[in-house]
Scaffold this active site. Structure first.
Site, PDB file in Angstrom:
ATOM      1  N   ASP A 198     144.731  -9.829 -11.832  1.00 27.89           N
ATOM      2  CA  ASP A 198     144.550  -8.491 -11.249  1.00 27.89           C
ATOM      3  C   ASP A 198     143.464  -7.733 -12.008  1.00 27.89           C
ATOM      4  OD1 ASP A 198     146.556  -9.188  -9.637  1.00 27.89           O
ATOM      5  OD2 ASP A 198     148.026  -7.726 -10.377  1.00 27.89           O
ATOM      6  N   GLU A 257     140.865  -8.899 -13.559  1.00 22.70           N
ATOM      7  CA  GLU A 257     139.531  -9.381 -13.170  1.00 22.70           C
ATOM      8  C   GLU A 257     139.113  -8.793 -11.812  1.00 22.70           C
ATOM      9  OE1 GLU A 257     138.078 -13.849 -13.764  1.00 22.70           O
ATOM     10  OE2 GLU A 257     140.173 -13.464 -14.311  1.00 22.70           O
ATOM     11  N   GLU A 287     160.228 -15.119  17.024  1.00 23.49           N
ATOM     12  CA  GLU A 287     159.685 -14.530  15.797  1.00 23.49           C
ATOM     13  C   GLU A 287     160.742 -13.629  15.177  1.00 23.49           C
ATOM     14  OE1 GLU A 287     156.481 -12.124  17.297  1.00 23.49           O
ATOM     15  OE2 GLU A 287     155.932 -13.697  18.716  1.00 23.49           O
ATOM     16  N   LYS A 328     162.220 -10.203  14.062  1.00 20.55           N
ATOM     17  CA  LYS A 328     161.933  -8.824  14.446  1.00 20.55           C
ATOM     18  C   LYS A 328     161.847  -8.006  13.156  1.00 20.55           C
ATOM     19  CE  LYS A 328     162.955  -5.240  17.755  1.00 20.55           C
ATOM     20  NZ  LYS A 328     162.766  -4.092  16.907  1.00 20.55           N
ATOM     21  N   ASP A 354     161.338  -5.039  10.554  1.00 21.29           N
ATOM     22  CA  ASP A 354     161.774  -3.651  10.577  1.00 21.29           C
ATOM     23  C   ASP A 354     160.737  -2.792   9.863  1.00 21.29           C
ATOM     24  OD1 ASP A 354     163.403  -1.675  11.283  1.00 21.29           O
ATOM     25  OD2 ASP A 354     165.025  -2.150   9.899  1.00 21.29           O
ATOM     26  N   ARG A 386     151.715   3.501  17.080  1.00 18.63           N
ATOM     27  CA  ARG A 386     152.173   3.286  18.446  1.00 18.63           C
ATOM     28  C   ARG A 386     152.288   4.613  19.189  1.00 18.63           C
ATOM     29  NH1 ARG A 386     157.414   2.972  20.690  1.00 18.63           N
ATOM     30  NH2 ARG A 386     157.362   1.863  22.652  1.00 18.63           N
ATOM     31  N   GLU A 423     153.194  -5.297  12.750  1.00 18.40           N
ATOM     32  CA  GLU A 423     154.175  -4.423  12.102  1.00 18.40           C
ATOM     33  C   GLU A 423     153.776  -4.242  10.646  1.00 18.40           C
ATOM     34  OE1 GLU A 423     156.408  -3.415  14.242  1.00 18.40           O
ATOM     35  OE2 GLU A 423     158.257  -2.858  13.196  1.00 18.40           O
ATOM     36  N   TYR A 444     151.669  -9.624  15.534  1.00 14.86           N
ATOM     37  CA  TYR A 444     152.524 -10.342  16.483  1.00 14.86           C
ATOM     38  C   TYR A 444     152.022 -10.313  17.929  1.00 14.86           C
ATOM     39  CZ  TYR A 444     154.400  -5.590  16.992  1.00 14.86           C
ATOM     40  OH  TYR A 444     154.529  -4.239  17.167  1.00 14.86           O
ATOM     41  N   LYS A 496     169.077  -8.770  18.760  1.00 11.02           N
ATOM     42  CA  LYS A 496     169.372  -8.062  17.516  1.00 11.02           C
ATOM     43  C   LYS A 496     170.527  -8.713  16.747  1.00 11.02           C
ATOM     44  CE  LYS A 496     167.760  -4.251  16.773  1.00 11.02           C
ATOM     45  NZ  LYS A 496     167.601  -2.982  17.441  1.00 11.02           N
ATOM     46  N   CYS A 548     179.879  29.012   3.842  1.00 14.09           N
ATOM     47  CA  CYS A 548     178.984  27.977   3.323  1.00 14.09           C
ATOM     48  C   CYS A 548     179.456  27.540   1.932  1.00 14.09           C
ATOM     49  CB  CYS A 548     177.560  28.520   3.264  1.00 14.09           C
ATOM     50  SG  CYS A 548     176.462  27.437   2.358  1.00 14.09           S
ATOM     51  N   CYS A 560     176.632  28.902  -0.734  1.00 16.94           N
ATOM     52  CA  CYS A 560     176.333  30.313  -1.013  1.00 16.94           C
ATOM     53  C   CYS A 560     177.451  31.245  -0.571  1.00 16.94           C
ATOM     54  CB  CYS A 560     175.031  30.715  -0.331  1.00 16.94           C
ATOM     55  SG  CYS A 560     175.199  30.853   1.453  1.00 16.94           S
ATOM     56  N   CYS A 563     174.664  27.392   8.243  1.00 17.89           N
ATOM     57  CA  CYS A 563     174.739  28.529   7.342  1.00 17.89           C
ATOM     58  C   CYS A 563     173.643  29.501   7.758  1.00 17.89           C
ATOM     59  CB  CYS A 563     174.523  28.054   5.906  1.00 17.89           C
ATOM     60  SG  CYS A 563     174.180  29.397   4.779  1.00 17.89           S
ATOM     61  N   CYS A 618     170.052  30.966   1.292  1.00 21.03           N
ATOM     62  CA  CYS A 618     171.075  30.091   0.698  1.00 21.03           C
ATOM     63  C   CYS A 618     170.375  29.098  -0.222  1.00 21.03           C
ATOM     64  CB  CYS A 618     171.809  29.357   1.810  1.00 21.03           C
ATOM     65  SG  CYS A 618     172.829  28.000   1.227  1.00 21.03           S
TER      66      CYS A 618
END
Ligand code: IVH
Length: 677
Positions: A36, A38, A116, A118, A120, A139, A179, A231, A319, A413, A416, A431, A436
């Protein structure tokens, strides 16, 4: 020793080639040849040569990966081919239905698929014109994306130019899609670094990738460990592929990073075997995936099947099931967010779900707790699906002992003790005290963050202390902080106090879009803030605008319009803004894009130049337009005012015609320049 210009040009060319090669070896082949250190040495030598000899700084020089000057806002560009989404399948029968559906349409069940992982991450499109990267977009809504070219250039696995080693002819236009991801270990390192700097950490690698890509300052993106897998393609002219996997082979030769787990031309039965294998290896992969994408391999079949409104008929996401575990709710606490919304959160007996230890789960709101009858002490099923915050799916009632305690939301709340309000039409409690501390700390963190006032040295911890010690009650107080007040704080050296006052002063001049964004108005991100600034030009116009004026802005939804209008209608908020201005905040005047006198001149107008020119070179035309206050963009979008079309103008001309943009030739351009510059 003095080198001749020719020797310097040769050295620059050598360094550019070598750095490009080493980059490819490191990021695409995972086979580095040099250290790195170099690499960094060669890069800094090339940077110094290009700085002294700007002509040698070609658009594909690896120095372009260090980032460019920051932008004020993102431009947008139309995708030549819409970037579609995928239909989701969760069970084997969903995929069999998909196969049967398309077999019927194609009148054959002899269909081969390419599958392929998928990934994330975040979808992007990269455009190469005559082999050079000229545009990168997100996109967006699938039709229009944001232009992130400077940011994409910093991603080492994005080729700046197509590889000359490919044996194919370089296509005149090649749009690829892929991606952008961050590897798990890089993500952890990044968050650790942010923790040390007292910055908010990212919830998951996908958010980190998205946040890194949407930076107005590409030097920030350059410091983030982004990678890409390609892809698919958008518009391509000059090559015809017969199949999806043939396209992958070709793209690989052009220097694109293609996922090694892709399986080509397999039958529907093999799809299932592959899915199981992929699911098993999921946790061992260096990056996060949330399923498998199944695509019909033959492009002829793909065309025959066509696309629906939002997704193609020829592909499907299969999925992985969300991972569930059972555990116990030890307690329920209530959190107050930046916008004041109260969220009940279950504190869980820590449990490992799909390799991640989970100790909290959101319970959303009171209605949800009631509906699921969730009690403190209950045994529950908790789900973690990819980027989603863990949530309680259901109570295992058979395990109840009778010792469980029911829970109800507080009357005031928890931070506060201020009053609460139920948001109309929603289950959430809010709230209503704008000062707050829970809201204030978060609001101020957002206010001083890089995309807002960008005040150096005001980290989360210090903001917390300033609010706790009552030095800051509102945004305006930041600009009246005194060195003496600060140095009286616990563990605050005089020098640090002076530095903070200096940093505040340095940042008190701000553009209108950043100012609006910094206010942290509900539903109002950077792009909405830009659209509002572009429409109203001055803060006073925004203050005077009615709801319809906000709702009428192209790209602003009803929720944003209502939130912005409500914000600027609140006397308390106006008072704070006025105090800010009194305390030295200066809102820079943005350039007007249309309307009024500006119609008569070039200032603020957006030009795109295309085709061959004879009177001027393109760079001369660009310089002259910029001198006259116009902007010159590389791609045509709905925001373009003029397309200057030279001879043999191609796709840009067609696009401008479809969008109804004014098209002029270079003679008309010369006349405009003469008149207005
Ligand atoms: S193909 C028309 N392939 O999933 C085909 N998408 O739900 C659309 N994604 O926006 C995309 N890995 O961000 C495709 N191997 C892959 C993918 C993939 C991840 C994402 C992509 C897309 C979303 C669609």
């Amino acid at each position: 020793m003095n080198l001749t210009d020719n020797e310097i040009a040769k050295e620059a060319e050598y360094l550019q080639k070598e750095l490009t090669r080493h980059n490819y070896k490191y990021h695409l082949l995972d086979d580095p040849e040099i250290s790195d250190a170099e690499y960094d040495r060669m890069m800094s030598r090339l940077l110094s040569i290009e700085e002294k000899h700007p002509l040698l700084s070609t658009p594909d020089s690896p120095t372009k990966r260090v980032g460019a000057p920051p932008l004020e806002s993102f431009e947008t560009a139309l995708h030549s081919v819409p970037m579609l989404s995928l239909d989701n399948g969760f069970k084997e029968s969903d995929i069999i239905d998909f196969h049967n559906r398309i077999s019927k349409l194609l009148k054959t069940d002899d269909i081969l698929y390419t599958v392929e992982p998928k990934l994330d991450g975040v979808a992007v499109e990269l455009k190469y014109e005559n082999g050079m990267l000229t545009l990168a977009t997100t996109r967006g809504d699938g039709i229009t994306g944001e232009v992130i070219t400077d940011n994409a250039r910093t991603i080492r696995s994005v080729p700046l130019a197509l590889s000359p080693d490919a044996d194919a002819i370089v296509p005149s236009l090649l749009e690829v899609r892929g991606e952008v991801i961050i590897n798990r270990t890089d993500f952890e390192k990044l968050n650790k670094k942010r923790l040390n700097l007292e910055k908010d950490i990212f919830a998951n690698p996908r958010n980190a990738a998205a946040g890194s890509l949407r930076q107005l300052n590409s030097r920030v993106t350059a410091a983030r460990p982004l990678e890409i897998f390609i892809y698919g393609t958008g518009l391509v002219t000059g090559i015809d592929y017969a199949s999806h996997c043939e396209m992958f082979h070709s793209l690989k030769k052009f220097g694109f990073r293609i996922n090694p787990l892709i399986k080509e031309k397999i039958s529907i039965d093999e799809v299932f075997a592959n899915y199981r294998e992929l699911e098993k290896s999921r946790d061992d992969l260096p990056y996060e995936i949330d399923g498998m994408v199944i695509k019909v391999d033959s492009l002829k079949y793909q065309h025959e099947l066509g696309v629906k409104k939002r997704s193609p008929r020829w592909a499907m996401a299969y999925k992985f099931p969300a991972v569930q575990e059972s555990t116990k709710i030890n307690d329920i606490i209530v959190q107050v967010g930046r916008t004041g919304i109260l969220t009940p959160v279950a504190l869980l007996e820590p449990v490992s779900i799909g390799g991640v230890t989970v100790s909290r789960a959101t319970l959303h709101n009171e209605d949800e707790i009631e509906k699921k009858d969730i009690r403190i002490g209950d045994n529950v099923l908790v789900v973690r699906a990819g980027d989603v915050i863990p949530k309680v799916v259901k109570v295992i009632k058979s395990k109840r002992t009778g010792a469980e305690k029911s829970f109800s939301m507080p009357e005031t709340c928890p931070v506060c003790s201020g009053g609460l309000r139920r948001i109309k039409g929603e289950a959430a409690l809010k709230c209503i005290n704008a000062s707050c501390p829970a809201q204030l700390k978060r609001r101020i963190n957002h206010f001083v963050s890089r995309a807002g006032f960008d005040i150096d040295g005001l980290g989360t911890k210090l903001v917390g202390k300033l609010v706790d010690s009552s030095l800051v009650h509102s945004f305006a107080d930041i600009f009246s902080l005194k060195k003496e007040e600060l140095s009286a704080m616990d563990r605050m050296a005089d020098k640090s106090a002076a530095n903070i006052v200096k940093a505040v002063e340095k940042s008190n001049s701000i553009s209108l879009p950043r100012f609006i964004f910094a206010l942290g108005i509900d539903h109002t991100g950077e792009s909405a803030a830009s659209l509002i600034a572009e429409k109203f030009h001055l803060l006073d116009n925004i203050k005077a605008a009615d709801l319809e004026a906000f709702a009428g802005i192209d790209g602003i939804g009803p929720k944003t319009a209502a939130a912005v209008h409500a914000f600027f209608s609140s006397p308390e908020n106006i008072l704070i803004i006025d105090q800010m201005l009194e305390n030295g905040v200066n809102i820079e005047v943005s350039k007007k894009r249309d309307g009024g006198d500006s119609k008569k001149e070039l200032r603020g107008k957006r030009f795109v130049l295309t085709g061959r020119m004879e009177l001027l070179t393109r760079s001369q035309a660009k310089k002259m337009l910029e001198n006259a206050g116009a902007k010159v963009a590389s791609s045509v979008s709905s925001k373009t005012d003029f397309l200057v079309a030279g001879e043999a103008a191609g796709s840009k001309l067609t696009k401008a015609q479809t969008l109804g943009i004014t098209i002029i030739d270079e003679h008309a351009l010369a006349a405009l320049l003469k008149k207005y510059s």
